[in-house]
Design a protein around this motif. Structure first.
Motif, PDB file in Angstrom:
ATOM      1  N   TYR A 179       0.522  -0.855  -0.209  1.00 16.60           N
ATOM      2  CA  TYR A 179       0.215  -0.370  -0.073  1.00 16.60           C
ATOM      3  C   TYR A 179       0.843   1.488  -0.095  1.00 16.60           C
ATOM      4  N   LEU A 180       0.235   2.590  -0.278  1.00 19.74           N
ATOM      5  CA  LEU A 180       1.219   3.394  -0.415  1.00 19.74           C
ATOM      6  C   LEU A 180       1.592   3.987   0.819  1.00 19.74           C
ATOM      7  N   ALA A 181       1.708   4.124   1.763  1.00 20.56           N
ATOM      8  CA  ALA A 181       2.317   3.984   3.404  1.00 20.56           C
ATOM      9  C   ALA A 181       3.694   3.402   3.033  1.00 20.56           C
ATOM     10  N   LEU A 182       3.911   2.461   2.310  1.00 18.28           N
ATOM     11  CA  LEU A 182       4.906   1.987   2.724  1.00 18.28           C
ATOM     12  C   LEU A 182       6.175   2.116   1.227  1.00 18.28           C
TER      13      LEU A 182
ATOM     14  N   GLN B 287       9.024  -7.413  -6.297  1.00 16.03           N
ATOM     15  CA  GLN B 287       8.462  -7.225  -4.898  1.00 16.03           C
ATOM     16  C   GLN B 287       8.517  -5.456  -5.915  1.00 16.03           C
ATOM     17  N   SER B 288       7.485  -5.749  -5.195  1.00 17.84           N
ATOM     18  CA  SER B 288       6.183  -3.770  -5.373  1.00 17.84           C
ATOM     19  C   SER B 288       7.363  -2.648  -4.810  1.00 17.84           C
ATOM     20  N   TYR B 289       7.006  -0.968  -4.713  1.00 18.24           N
ATOM     21  CA  TYR B 289       7.001   0.112  -4.836  1.00 18.24           C
ATOM     22  C   TYR B 289       7.687   0.222  -3.313  1.00 18.24           C
ATOM     23  N   GLU B 290       7.390  -1.020  -2.607  1.00 21.49           N
ATOM     24  CA  GLU B 290       8.383  -0.507  -1.201  1.00 21.49           C
ATOM     25  C   GLU B 290      10.188  -0.883  -1.026  1.00 21.49           C
TER      26      GLU B 290
END
Length: 391
Positions: free
Chosen positions: A43-46, A73-76
């Motif tokens: 989620y965006l906060a990460l 792995q995503s944007y975190e």
């Protein structure tokens, strides 16, 4: 002769009874542990909170599953730093090929190993020094693991929700040969008998467990303790670092990550015996008193119950004094617990309905070997690992 047997039975009963009480107290706490983590969506906060550090040394033949997974792995994940220790088998070339597809991948070569350092913490230390100061967390991952595509998001969310400063995760093991399925669960059981199981918090820093295959820590803490220097010469750097951080008052956790990361550590029985036994005693993270106390505990509670059970069964018609009967009853109870614990650790293994997996059921018969391996490791210091020689 009967009097001697009676005295020995009483003494052994006394020591095993105390150890059984300790074991049961741990197992009861384990029954209330945090359940295995399930994959979470990012989620965006990460965004950009994590730098992933992966030490490598001649991993060409087994690093492909990691590369495929870690790049998903995503944007975190802000960056993925591979710290290579001058591999000669094509590991660097394989990483560089993936870096062309994923700009988050950075490949560095660590400087020559200092005299007072072990290779793995040295690589992690240099990865930390080269990581972005904008990352709030550092995640160490081993090159032989297979992470879930949402590994980073899952462990980061868990650490934030549970307010951990440092948390590591036990994997699901991939075994193949009959020898591995027979010995490895017994070696794993030595950890379950000595320490709290994954998912159980403990306030005692000297009994904290950790797993460097998936090891998440706040970056500011590493800055405060000067990176991995506290574990520089430790062959169990993960546990050494976790216990040191816990001793400073930070919240340290160990959770079940069997649904989010898998690992194929060793090839065959001999490799499992040599590799897993290398640091399983955890002497680099323990005092001598604690180390040998744990060895005695394992001897009484894991190695001896099955042999004592069969000896008592054989001699039962010849001895009818109370201490002997109670000793037989206690060791029967311990054998039942040992076989029952196979069900408790089953989720830590990837089962594929292979005939080799049948020896998993017989792993309690390897307990004497497993405890012997711990004792042998406690008596010696590793002088070679992954081609490196230590003095």
């Amino acid at each position: 002769m009967t009097i001697i047997i009676a005295i020995l039975s009483f003494k052994l009963l006394l020591f095993q009874g105390v150890c059984t009480f300790i074991l049961l107290s741990r197992l009861l706490r384990g029954a209330r542990r945090i359940p295995p983590l399930t994959p979470k969506l990012p989620y965006l906060a990460l965004i950009g909170k994590v730098s992933v550090i992966i030490p490598t040394l001649n991993e060409c033949d087994r690093i492909s599953p990691l590369l495929e997974s870690i790049t998903r792995q995503s944007y975190e994940t802000r960056e993925i730093i591979f710290v290579d220790s001058n591999s000669t088998d094509g590991t660097q070339e394989k990483i560089e090929n993936y870096s062309k597809k994923d700009p988050r991948i950075h490949l560095i070569t660590d400087p020559p190993l200092p005299r007072n350092w072990v290779g793995r913490p040295w690589a992690l230390h240099n990865g930390f020094l080269n990581s972005s100061e904008n990352s709030e967390w550092i995640l160490g991952v081993d090159a032989d693991t297979i992470p879930h595509k949402n590994l980073v998001a899952t462990v980061l969310d868990f650490a934030i929700q549970q307010d951990y400063d440092l948390v590591s995760f036990s994997p699901q093991f991939i075994l193949k040969s009959m020898g591995e399925w027979w010995l490895q669960p017994s070696l794993l059981m030595t950890l379950l008998f000595r320490f709290e199981s994954s998912g159980v918090n403990t306030s005692n820093s000297s009994t904290i467990m950790a797993n460097g295959q998936c090891f998440l820590i706040k970056r500011n803490i590493l800055t405060e303790i000067k990176g991995y220097t506290c574990a520089a010469n430790s062959f169990c750097d993960d546990v050494t670092l976790a216990r040191y951080v816990a001793s400073l008052g930070y919240k340290v956790g160990f959770a079940d990550g069997s649904k989010i990361i898998k690992v194929r550590m060793y090839e065959g029985l001999q490799d499992t015996w040599q590799g897993w036994g290398r640091s399983l005693d955890l002497k680099d993270a323990s005092s001598k008193l604690q180390l040998w106390g744990e060895c005695l505990f394992l001897l009484l509670i894991q190695a001896l119950p099955l042999p004592i059970f069969f000896l008592c069964l054989f001699f039962y018609p010849h001895f009818d004094f109370p201490s002997f009967k109670l000793l037989f009853a206690l060791n029967t109870f311990l054998v039942i617990i040992r076989f029952a614990l196979l069900g408790a650790i089953a989720s830590s293994y990837q089962f594929n309905k292979s005939i080799s997996e049948l020896t998993f059921i017989l792993s309690p018969f390897a307990d004497i070997l497993a405890v012997t391996r711990i004792i042998l490791s406690a008596l010696t210091k590793p002088n070679q690992w992954r081609g490196r020689v230590y003095e």
